[in-house]
Scaffold this active site. Structure first.
Site, PDB file in Angstrom:
ATOM      1  CG  PHE A 100      -0.248   0.143   2.544  1.00 16.12           C
ATOM      2  CD1 PHE A 100      -0.102   1.377   3.159  1.00 16.12           C
ATOM      3  CD2 PHE A 100       0.250  -0.985   3.196  1.00 16.12           C
ATOM      4  CE1 PHE A 100       0.523   1.488   4.391  1.00 16.12           C
ATOM      5  CE2 PHE A 100       0.880  -0.876   4.424  1.00 16.12           C
ATOM      6  CZ  PHE A 100       1.017   0.359   5.023  1.00 16.12           C
ATOM      7  CB  CYS A 101       1.431   4.132  -1.756  1.00 21.74           C
ATOM      8  SG  CYS A 101       0.150   4.265  -3.039  1.00 21.74           S
ATOM      9  CB  ALA A 102      -0.300   8.280   0.425  1.00 14.93           C
TER      10      ALA A 102
END
Length: 345
Positions: A100-102
């Site tokens: 995941f990222c932001a």
């Protein structure tokens, strides 16, 4: 669960919880983003370090979108061999790799596509940390009607935290608000703890225990609204102050023993810094006396005086109605007694 055009699987955080088997969450954001808050128990494999992220972000901010992407590719391309080796190792150790990222955008899509092209199966969290955050806040809010609190109170040193931890060891649900905050609540609360946790980290750890609950009853320690840097969410706090309450009582020697274990560490510097903050509440002369006693390793005298002349009067000024009071002289046996009294198998 959806399969994107790059053939990697895109899922919600809630769906990821249902995956059966060993899994690892990987945060692709920069180290500074990861340090502030993340999904509990995830590891950080950043695409860009803090300085690289700053360079790319500045270019985007200035409208130089093509140059920003080119600079990002330049930074990332150097990391790809080592990045692949790390993921290959994780692929051998875990059944599921979940990244995941932001916001579930470029960073996670690019990494998921890259890894899939090399034959690794990965899952990308839809909406990234932002969607995860929405999920846990919704979870906290919706779960409160399904659970009951029993809140443990008592003067400083009566063993509340230790009893709570023993209740957990016995297999029952607790909310360890001080652990979530990484702070023990008082002016000495940060001694030996390092940096207090952020609000988002506090709420993530809280939600994790609610999600993984075994039953309907949670035991917790009565706390002030703010613990370290974290503020207890209104609905949790209101449920706590309106819950069934029990009180622990202990003699001063037992209390001193508990406090020594919690607050006296190898280095006295943090303890003395915390004690000096008391000058806002008691005389400088008394604080200097405490510091001298600490220098002589006479901790028991400091603890006894603080309990009897500072903490106890402050605590006794608060009116609470307790459904039961206990005399605690053995933290583990106390936990067993509380379970016996309030949990009916």
């Amino acid at each position: 669960m959806k399969v994107g055009k790059n053939m990697y699987e895109s899922i919600s955080y809630e769906e990821s919880l249902k995956l059966s088997g060993d899994k690892i969450y990987i945060d692709l954001r920069s180290p500074s983003e990861f340090k502030k808050f993340t999904i509990p128990n995830s590891i950080n494999i950043p695409i860009l370090n803090d300085e690289e992220r700053k360079v790319v972000g500045t270019l985007y901010h200035n409208g130089e979108y093509g140059e920003a992407k080119a600079k990002g590719v330049e930074f990332v391309s150097k990391k790809l061999p080592e990045m692949f080796r790390r993921y290959l190792k994780l692929n051998d150790e875990y059944k599921y790799i979940i990244i995941f990222c932001a916001r579930g955008g470029y960073r996670s899509s690019a990494v998921a596509g890259f890894l899939h092209s090399l034959g690794l199966r990965v899952y990308k969290i839809n909406g990234g940390y932002k969607k995860y955050r929405q999920f846990i806040m919704k979870t906290i809010d919706q779960s409160l009607d399904q659970i009951d609190f029993i809140t443990i109170y008592g003067n400083t040193g009566t063993g509340k935290t230790k009893v709570l931890n023993h209740i957990k060891e016995l297999g029952y649900d607790i909310l360890d608000l001080e652990r979530y905050a990484n702070h023990m609540g008082s002016f000495l609360g940060s001694v030996g703890k390092g940096e207090p946790n952020s609000q988002k980290t506090f709420e993530s750890l809280l939600a994790e225990d609610i999600i993984n609950r075994k039953g309907k009853i949670f035991f917790l320690e009565g706390e002030s609204k703010k613990i370290g840097k974290a503020v207890i969410p209104d609905k949790i706090y209101n449920k706590m102050i309106n819950s069934r309450k029990i009180k622990l009582n202990s003699d001063i020697d037992f209390r001193i023993k508990n406090i020594l274990e919690d607050y006296v560490v190898e280095d006295d510097d943090e303890l003395k810094i915390a004690i000096k903050k008391l000058k806002r509440y008691i005389s400088s002369k008394k604080v200097d006396e405490y510091i001298n006693l600490i220098d002589r390793k006479e901790y028991e005298e400091v603890i006894k005086d603080l309990c009897l002349n500072y903490y106890d009067p402050m605590y006794e000024n608060r009116e609470r109605k307790f459904i039961k009071e206990y005399e605690n002289y053995d933290n583990y046996k106390m936990a067993e007694t509380i379970i016996s009294d309030f949990i009916r198998d």
